[in-house]
Write a protein that holds these residues in place. Structure first.
Motif, short mmCIF file in Angstrom:
data_model
loop_
_atom_site.label_atom_id
_atom_site.label_comp_id
_atom_site.label_asym_id
_atom_site.label_seq_id
_atom_site.Cartn_x
_atom_site.Cartn_y
_atom_site.Cartn_z
N GLU A 259 -7.70 169.58 31.38
CA GLU A 259 -8.53 169.21 30.02
C GLU A 259 -9.07 167.77 30.15
O GLU A 259 -10.28 167.53 29.47
N TRP A 262 -12.30 168.22 31.53
CA TRP A 262 -13.40 168.73 30.74
C TRP A 262 -13.96 167.50 29.95
O TRP A 262 -15.38 167.72 29.69
N ARG A 263 -13.37 166.82 29.69
CA ARG A 263 -13.67 165.46 28.97
C ARG A 263 -14.95 164.72 29.85
O ARG A 263 -15.97 164.46 29.79
N SER A 266 -17.98 166.49 30.11
CA SER A 266 -18.96 166.30 28.89
C SER A 266 -19.76 165.15 29.25
O SER A 266 -21.07 165.20 29.11
N ASN A 325 -7.85 171.48 18.62
CA ASN A 325 -8.76 172.03 19.59
C ASN A 325 -9.30 173.39 19.45
O ASN A 325 -10.28 173.72 19.48
N ARG A 328 -11.36 173.95 16.49
CA ARG A 328 -12.82 173.53 16.64
C ARG A 328 -13.65 174.53 17.16
O ARG A 328 -14.85 174.77 16.65
N MET A 329 -13.12 175.12 18.12
CA MET A 329 -13.86 176.34 18.61
C MET A 329 -14.38 177.66 18.07
O MET A 329 -15.21 178.13 17.60
N SER A 361 -18.68 164.51 24.17
CA SER A 361 -17.69 165.67 23.93
C SER A 361 -18.21 166.56 22.97
O SER A 361 -18.29 167.72 22.80
N ASN A 362 -18.60 165.66 21.92
CA ASN A 362 -19.20 166.49 20.59
C ASN A 362 -20.32 167.29 21.02
O ASN A 362 -20.48 168.70 20.74
N SER A 365 -19.44 170.27 23.50
CA SER A 365 -18.91 171.17 22.86
C SER A 365 -19.50 172.12 22.06
O SER A 365 -19.45 173.45 22.14
N TRP A 366 -20.31 171.45 21.07
CA TRP A 366 -21.30 172.34 20.14
C TRP A 366 -22.17 173.40 21.01
O TRP A 366 -22.23 174.37 20.59
N TRP A 368 -21.55 174.38 23.93
CA TRP A 368 -20.95 175.29 24.59
C TRP A 368 -20.59 176.74 23.65
O TRP A 368 -20.81 177.61 24.40
#
Length: 461
Positions: A259, A262-263, A266, A325, A328-329, A361-362, A365-366, A368
């Motif tokens: 994880e 993942w950061r 990003s 988290n 968020r998804m 990250s924001n 992630s959006w 993604w």
């Protein structure tokens, strides 16, 4: 003794701070500059500003009330301070947002022209984005090979640096200090960050891989705000967790560290694709037909969609500046694939309300979730909000915490109150359309509509 400026930005800590460590043998002038120009098109949201104010206040205490907080253009301020205080060195830790990269290059060149030693360091990433390339010496486009083949086979993350504040000498700069209003439920300090981390290690790391998706359980670290603001470093986390091998199941250690990966990914995306916050990485999405529905968007923002798990998550964000988290998804999928509203709307709402609002990250992630980004979820992957609710909040603890008007509803009907018998609703004090809304969209119908639009988009390409 040399005189040095340490310029703080997203590194609001003392321990494991390479820029600060470079100055420990000098007289130090530690500064933070509120420079709105350096933020480009992404000025701080309300909650980010509140967190920053508290973090700076705490950092100032750690620095024996020596932190100088200024406002204006970084280059002009630093040059003036260098002249007024006969500064020989200026140190800072790198940021990776496009606007900051450009500003830092100008700052470094300008200081060197004045004969001042200017040096930047990596304090916020395990691997810098330009160091991880595939066999063709090109950036990775997919997370797993990026992390497993690229990062884990690269130079290991640097060791942690310890600093003794009591032994430091300061350049005198008298200044009034402010005391911002504390943030409920958060200890916004470097020690607070370490306490949150160690508490997670003690209570949440074992079982992390399987339990991290359940929002009512203590198996997420809640470190994202501290990591974003640099109140704890990924290196501190990485090496501590690596040291638990043999005491914590390997699968939990590996999954937690992935994880962090993942950061890193990003930031990697943002560095190699600077328009990530605004432009679809997969250009086919430029043809996608998004809906404009202010009423549905506001219902999503306020946690009044009539879908309890969505409303719980959105109210958690509104009330705490944080969101689990997995949630968020789920809410991102609901916005982009059930309501068919552009991911930009969600990105901006999160930016304004998250304490951990992070451009890399924001944005990543959006994209993604929407399906438009690097290694994105496939377009046909649409989270079923009801199934997610039943699977990851089976007892309804999370919903009851954040949607109290549904608290008396039996768990059997809590996830889909619109399907509950009228007598059950009445007994629980619920009147749909009044005390709690009907769903603003049908999950099955909207899923079908999304798939049709995605197919049309692909056919058009």
């Amino acid at each position: 003794m040399n005189r040095s400026i340490v310029l703080f930005r997203l590194d609001l800590r003392i321990q494991d701070n390479p820029a600060f460590n470079a100055a420990v043998n000098d007289q130090i002038l530690p500064i933070y500059i509120h420079d709105t120009k350096s933020l480009g098109d992404w000025p701080l949201g309300h909650n980010s500003q509140q967190w920053l104010d508290n973090a700076l206040s705490s950092l100032n205490e750690t620095l024996n009330n020596q932190l100088v907080i200024l406002e204006g253009d970084t280059l002009s301020i630093v040059k003036t301070l260098c002249e007024e205080h006969q500064i020989q060195n200026v140190y800072w830790n790198r940021c990776y947002e496009p606007s900051r990269i450009a500003a830092d290059k100008t700052l470094k060149a300008s200081l060197k022209d004045l004969g001042i030693h200017a040096e930047s360091f990596n304090a916020s990433l395990l691997w810098e984005p330009w160091t991880i390339l595939n066999q063709q010496q090109e950036p990775y486009k997919v997370y797993t090979p990026y992390y497993r083949k690229g990062c884990l086979n690269s130079t290991p993350p640097r060791a942690v640096e310890a600093i003794q504040v009591e032994q430091l000498e300061w350049i005198d700069f008298p200044q009034e200090k402010s005391s911002p209003k504390p943030i409920a439920q958060w200890d916004v300090s470097e020690q607070g960050a370490m306490n949150v981390f160690l508490n997670f290690v003690a209570e949440g790391l074992s079982g992390y891989k399987k339990q991290r998706d359940f929002p009512a359980r203590p198996h997420t670290s809640r470190l994202s705000p501290y990591l974003h603001w640099g109140m704890i470093s990924p290196n501190q986390i990485w090496h501590h967790v690596k040291g638990l091998t043999g005491m914590v199941p390997d699968e939990d250690i590996d999954h937690f560290l992935s994880e962090l990966g993942w950061r890193e990914f990003s930031y990697y995306q943002l560095y190699h694709y600077p328009s990530l916050p605004t432009d679809n990485w997969q250009k086919t999405f430029d043809r996608f037909e998004w809906e404009e529905s202010p009423e549905q968007l506001e219902a999503w923002q306020m946690g009044k969609t009539g879908i309890p798990i969505i409303d719980a998550a959105m109210r958690e964000l509104l009330n705490t500046g944080y969101m689990h988290n997995r949630m968020r998804m789920v809410v991102a999928s609901f916005l982009t694939k059930n309501l068919l509203i552009h991911w930009h709307e969600g990105e901006h709402w999160f930016w304004e309300h998250l304490y951990d609002a992070d451009l890399a990250s924001n944005s990543a992630s959006w994209q993604w979730v929407a399906g438009s980004g690097f290694d994105a979820a496939p377009y046909f992957r649409i989270f079923n909000s009801l199934l997610q609710s039943q699977k990851f909040d089976p007892e309804g603890d999370y919903i009851r915490q954040h949607v109290p008007e549904l608290a008396q509803l039996p768990t059997k009907h809590l996830h889909a109150p619109w399907e509950a018998p009228e007598a059950i609703l009445k007994e629980a004090g619920i009147h749909l359309g009044s005390t709690y809304p009907y769903p603003i969209v049908d999950l099955k119908t909207s899923r079908k509509e999304a798939l049709e639009r995605y197919s049309q988009m692909k056919d058009a390409s």
